[in-house]
Design a protein around this motif. Sequence first.
Motif, PDB file in Angstrom:
ATOM      1  N   PRO A   1      38.767  67.958  38.743  1.00 18.16           N
ATOM      2  CA  PRO A   1      38.598  66.745  37.907  1.00 18.16           C
ATOM      3  C   PRO A   1      39.871  65.904  37.797  1.00 18.16           C
ATOM      4  CG  PRO A   1      37.565  68.643  36.869  1.00 18.16           C
ATOM      5  CD  PRO A   1      38.331  69.177  38.041  1.00 18.16           C
ATOM      6  N   LEU A   2      41.023  66.565  37.637  1.00 21.41           N
ATOM      7  CA  LEU A   2      42.263  65.809  37.501  1.00 21.41           C
ATOM      8  C   LEU A   2      42.665  65.153  38.819  1.00 21.41           C
ATOM      9  CD1 LEU A   2      44.336  68.153  35.179  1.00 21.41           C
ATOM     10  CD2 LEU A   2      43.444  65.888  34.643  1.00 21.41           C
ATOM     11  N   LEU A   3      42.341  65.805  39.933  1.00 21.16           N
ATOM     12  CA  LEU A   3      42.622  65.190  41.224  1.00 21.16           C
ATOM     13  C   LEU A   3      41.798  63.920  41.400  1.00 21.16           C
ATOM     14  CD1 LEU A   3      43.968  65.242  43.990  1.00 21.16           C
ATOM     15  CD2 LEU A   3      42.108  66.716  44.795  1.00 21.16           C
ATOM     16  N   MET A   4      40.519  63.970  41.043  1.00 23.50           N
ATOM     17  CA  MET A   4      39.675  62.786  41.126  1.00 23.50           C
ATOM     18  C   MET A   4      40.135  61.721  40.131  1.00 23.50           C
ATOM     19  SD  MET A   4      37.568  63.130  43.560  1.00 23.50           S
ATOM     20  CE  MET A   4      36.580  61.697  43.159  1.00 23.50           C
ATOM     21  N   ALA A   5      40.543  62.159  38.938  1.00 29.77           N
ATOM     22  CA  ALA A   5      41.009  61.201  37.930  1.00 29.77           C
ATOM     23  C   ALA A   5      42.259  60.467  38.409  1.00 29.77           C
ATOM     24  CB  ALA A   5      41.290  61.930  36.621  1.00 29.77           C
ATOM     25  N   SER A   6      43.169  61.193  39.045  1.00 31.30           N
ATOM     26  CA  SER A   6      44.375  60.539  39.558  1.00 31.30           C
ATOM     27  C   SER A   6      44.040  59.538  40.650  1.00 31.30           C
ATOM     28  CB  SER A   6      45.351  61.598  40.088  1.00 31.30           C
ATOM     29  OG  SER A   6      44.785  62.309  41.181  1.00 31.30           O
ATOM     30  N   THR A  44      33.988  62.792  35.984  1.00 31.45           N
ATOM     31  CA  THR A  44      35.004  63.839  36.066  1.00 31.45           C
ATOM     32  C   THR A  44      35.145  64.576  34.740  1.00 31.45           C
ATOM     33  OG1 THR A  44      36.746  62.252  35.479  1.00 31.45           O
ATOM     34  CG2 THR A  44      36.356  62.632  37.830  1.00 31.45           C
ATOM     35  N   LEU A  45      34.730  63.929  33.646  1.00 35.59           N
ATOM     36  CA  LEU A  45      34.795  64.523  32.300  1.00 35.59           C
ATOM     37  C   LEU A  45      36.213  64.946  31.939  1.00 35.59           C
ATOM     38  CD1 LEU A  45      31.539  66.692  32.314  1.00 35.59           C
ATOM     39  CD2 LEU A  45      31.868  64.387  31.411  1.00 35.59           C
ATOM     40  N   SER A  46      37.200  64.246  32.486  1.00 33.69           N
ATOM     41  CA  SER A  46      38.596  64.503  32.154  1.00 33.69           C
ATOM     42  C   SER A  46      39.030  63.492  31.101  1.00 33.69           C
ATOM     43  CB  SER A  46      39.474  64.383  33.406  1.00 33.69           C
ATOM     44  OG  SER A  46      40.846  64.394  33.063  1.00 33.69           O
ATOM     45  N   ARG A  47      39.330  63.979  29.908  1.00 32.90           N
ATOM     46  CA  ARG A  47      39.704  63.062  28.834  1.00 32.90           C
ATOM     47  C   ARG A  47      40.991  62.308  29.147  1.00 32.90           C
ATOM     48  NH1 ARG A  47      39.140  67.638  24.289  1.00 32.90           N
ATOM     49  NH2 ARG A  47      40.265  68.663  25.979  1.00 32.90           N
ATOM     50  N   SER A  48      41.994  63.020  29.643  1.00 30.65           N
ATOM     51  CA  SER A  48      43.247  62.353  29.983  1.00 30.65           C
ATOM     52  C   SER A  48      43.050  61.400  31.150  1.00 30.65           C
ATOM     53  CB  SER A  48      44.319  63.394  30.319  1.00 30.65           C
ATOM     54  OG  SER A  48      43.901  64.228  31.387  1.00 30.65           O
ATOM     55  N   GLY A  49      42.179  61.770  32.099  1.00 32.91           N
ATOM     56  CA  GLY A  49      41.912  60.885  33.228  1.00 32.91           C
ATOM     57  C   GLY A  49      41.221  59.605  32.807  1.00 32.91           C
ATOM     58  N   MET A  50      40.216  59.718  31.924  1.00 31.77           N
ATOM     59  CA  MET A  50      39.528  58.515  31.453  1.00 31.77           C
ATOM     60  C   MET A  50      40.454  57.631  30.640  1.00 31.77           C
ATOM     61  SD  MET A  50      35.635  59.778  30.532  1.00 31.77           S
ATOM     62  CE  MET A  50      36.098  61.249  29.600  1.00 31.77           C
ATOM     63  N   LEU A  51      41.328  58.240  29.830  1.00 32.98           N
ATOM     64  CA  LEU A  51      42.268  57.447  29.035  1.00 32.98           C
ATOM     65  C   LEU A  51      43.292  56.763  29.931  1.00 32.98           C
ATOM     66  CD1 LEU A  51      43.250  56.558  26.273  1.00 32.98           C
ATOM     67  CD2 LEU A  51      44.560  58.678  26.108  1.00 32.98           C
ATOM     68  N   ALA A  52      43.794  57.465  30.943  1.00 36.24           N
ATOM     69  CA  ALA A  52      44.760  56.871  31.864  1.00 36.24           C
ATOM     70  C   ALA A  52      44.126  55.716  32.640  1.00 36.24           C
ATOM     71  CB  ALA A  52      45.286  57.936  32.827  1.00 36.24           C
ATOM     72  N   THR A  53      42.868  55.895  33.058  1.00 34.63           N
ATOM     73  CA  THR A  53      42.172  54.817  33.766  1.00 34.63           C
ATOM     74  C   THR A  53      41.973  53.611  32.865  1.00 34.63           C
ATOM     75  OG1 THR A  53      41.014  56.456  35.120  1.00 34.63           O
ATOM     76  CG2 THR A  53      40.099  54.237  35.060  1.00 34.63           C
ATOM     77  N   ALA A  54      41.601  53.847  31.607  1.00 35.29           N
ATOM     78  CA  ALA A  54      41.422  52.746  30.663  1.00 35.29           C
ATOM     79  C   ALA A  54      42.723  51.984  30.445  1.00 35.29           C
ATOM     80  CB  ALA A  54      40.888  53.280  29.339  1.00 35.29           C
ATOM     81  N   GLY A 204      49.385  54.090  34.260  1.00 37.46           N
ATOM     82  CA  GLY A 204      48.390  55.062  33.818  1.00 37.46           C
ATOM     83  C   GLY A 204      48.786  56.482  34.166  1.00 37.46           C
ATOM     84  N   TRP A 205      49.500  56.643  35.262  1.00 35.63           N
ATOM     85  CA  TRP A 205      49.967  57.981  35.654  1.00 35.63           C
ATOM     86  C   TRP A 205      51.024  58.525  34.705  1.00 35.63           C
ATOM     87  CZ3 TRP A 205      50.569  60.784  40.766  1.00 35.63           C
ATOM     88  CH2 TRP A 205      49.341  60.874  41.413  1.00 35.63           C
ATOM     89  N   VAL A 206      51.736  57.648  33.997  1.00 32.76           N
ATOM     90  CA  VAL A 206      52.710  58.118  33.006  1.00 32.76           C
ATOM     91  C   VAL A 206      52.025  59.017  31.990  1.00 32.76           C
ATOM     92  CG1 VAL A 206      54.269  57.389  31.162  1.00 32.76           C
ATOM     93  CG2 VAL A 206      54.201  56.116  33.311  1.00 32.76           C
ATOM     94  N   LEU A 207      50.824  58.634  31.548  1.00 31.30           N
ATOM     95  CA  LEU A 207      50.054  59.458  30.621  1.00 31.30           C
ATOM     96  C   LEU A 207      49.420  60.646  31.332  1.00 31.30           C
ATOM     97  CD1 LEU A 207      48.674  59.856  27.807  1.00 31.30           C
ATOM     98  CD2 LEU A 207      46.761  58.552  28.736  1.00 31.30           C
ATOM     99  N   LEU A 208      48.879  60.420  32.518  1.00 27.93           N
ATOM    100  CA  LEU A 208      48.173  61.484  33.217  1.00 27.93           C
ATOM    101  C   LEU A 208      49.094  62.656  33.528  1.00 27.93           C
ATOM    102  CD1 LEU A 208      45.311  61.988  34.261  1.00 27.93           C
ATOM    103  CD2 LEU A 208      46.033  61.083  36.473  1.00 27.93           C
ATOM    104  N   MET A 209      50.356  62.389  33.803  1.00 30.08           N
ATOM    105  CA  MET A 209      51.292  63.461  34.121  1.00 30.08           C
ATOM    106  C   MET A 209      51.696  64.274  32.900  1.00 30.08           C
ATOM    107  SD  MET A 209      53.744  62.048  37.197  1.00 30.08           S
ATOM    108  CE  MET A 209      54.424  60.660  36.300  1.00 30.08           C
ATOM    109  N   LEU A 210      51.352  63.795  31.708  1.00 31.28           N
ATOM    110  CA  LEU A 210      51.597  64.584  30.500  1.00 31.28           C
ATOM    111  C   LEU A 210      50.603  65.729  30.344  1.00 31.28           C
ATOM    112  CD1 LEU A 210      52.385  61.825  27.853  1.00 31.28           C
ATOM    113  CD2 LEU A 210      53.961  63.582  28.661  1.00 31.28           C
ATOM    114  N   PHE A 211      49.465  65.640  31.021  1.00 29.80           N
ATOM    115  CA  PHE A 211      48.408  66.628  30.853  1.00 29.80           C
ATOM    116  C   PHE A 211      48.000  67.279  32.171  1.00 29.80           C
ATOM    117  CE2 PHE A 211      47.963  63.442  27.506  1.00 29.80           C
ATOM    118  CZ  PHE A 211      48.009  64.242  26.376  1.00 29.80           C
ATOM    119  N   SER A 212      48.778  67.096  33.216  1.00 29.89           N
ATOM    120  CA  SER A 212      48.454  67.717  34.498  1.00 29.89           C
ATOM    121  C   SER A 212      49.729  67.862  35.311  1.00 29.89           C
ATOM    122  CB  SER A 212      47.424  66.882  35.264  1.00 29.89           C
ATOM    123  OG  SER A 212      47.917  65.579  35.471  1.00 29.89           O
ATOM    124  N   ASP A 213      49.740  68.860  36.175  1.00 30.47           N
ATOM    125  CA  ASP A 213      50.885  69.107  37.032  1.00 30.47           C
ATOM    126  C   ASP A 213      50.617  68.449  38.385  1.00 30.47           C
ATOM    127  OD1 ASP A 213      53.071  69.959  38.369  1.00 30.47           O
ATOM    128  OD2 ASP A 213      52.582  72.090  38.336  1.00 30.47           O
TER     129      ASP A 213
END
Length: 255
Positions: A1-6, A44-54, A204-213
């Motif tokens: 999910p995080l890979l798709m979100a990124s 993807t149902l990734s909360r951090s991914g949806m927020l980063a995309t928004a 958006g990746w600034v936020l996404l990297m806070l919740f994924s490696d």
Amino acid sequence: PLLMASLVTLTLPLALAHFERSAGRLRALSGLAVGLLTATAAVTLSRSGMLATAIAVALYFGTRRRSLLLAGGAIGLLLAGLSWGGDARLSPARAGRDLVQLAEVQTAMLGEFTPTRLAVGAGPRAGWRHLHVGRIHARRGDDDTQPSFENTYLRVGVDHGPLGLLFFLAFFFGGLAFMWRNVKRLGDPVARADLRATAASLTGWVLLMLFSDMTARFSTMVLLFASMGLGLGIVLTQRDGRRAVYRLVHYRHRL
């Protein structure tokens, strides 16, 4: 999910940029791409991914209130549909509990390192070898043999020490700031839209990297550096005025 979100976070603003300036069949194709990417961000149902995309979409539209309201309404409808479908993770209480649990796990993992080891770094992708894996997973409740910090900044800091983290932050945020400074300086509207979309995506990746490696997968690192190269390349090739060219490697061979 995080890979798709990124992937969605990096590509959706660019798809919007192409949709806005295209016409005819190309506009229909671009609109289809925007719809598919938006749906992918939701499923993807990734909360951090949806927020980063928004965040990326909001930064791309900027001060255009009508477009921003339309995008916000579409995102709100998607979130409402997911909540109505029974996804309890989208509730603020559940999100708060998960965030606290993640912070506890990360704090426990950092506590396994000595100050000396944290000062010099544990080595690339070798930090997990210094952890008491059983004790960490007893708190987390899973059986994975290689725990992840689920935080790119923590991973870089543990693997390469404070100096390595400083270099990474200087490269990433320095390049990002360079893009945003030059968004309004470009004369070509196409290049300006692509640059704004790229800068918004990386923000958006600034936020996404806070919740994924993001360093855990080669594919995400390729996406990161390719996007940085795209944004910096647009500025350096489209900006007016003189520019310096540095030749790092020069090789000539008589073919």
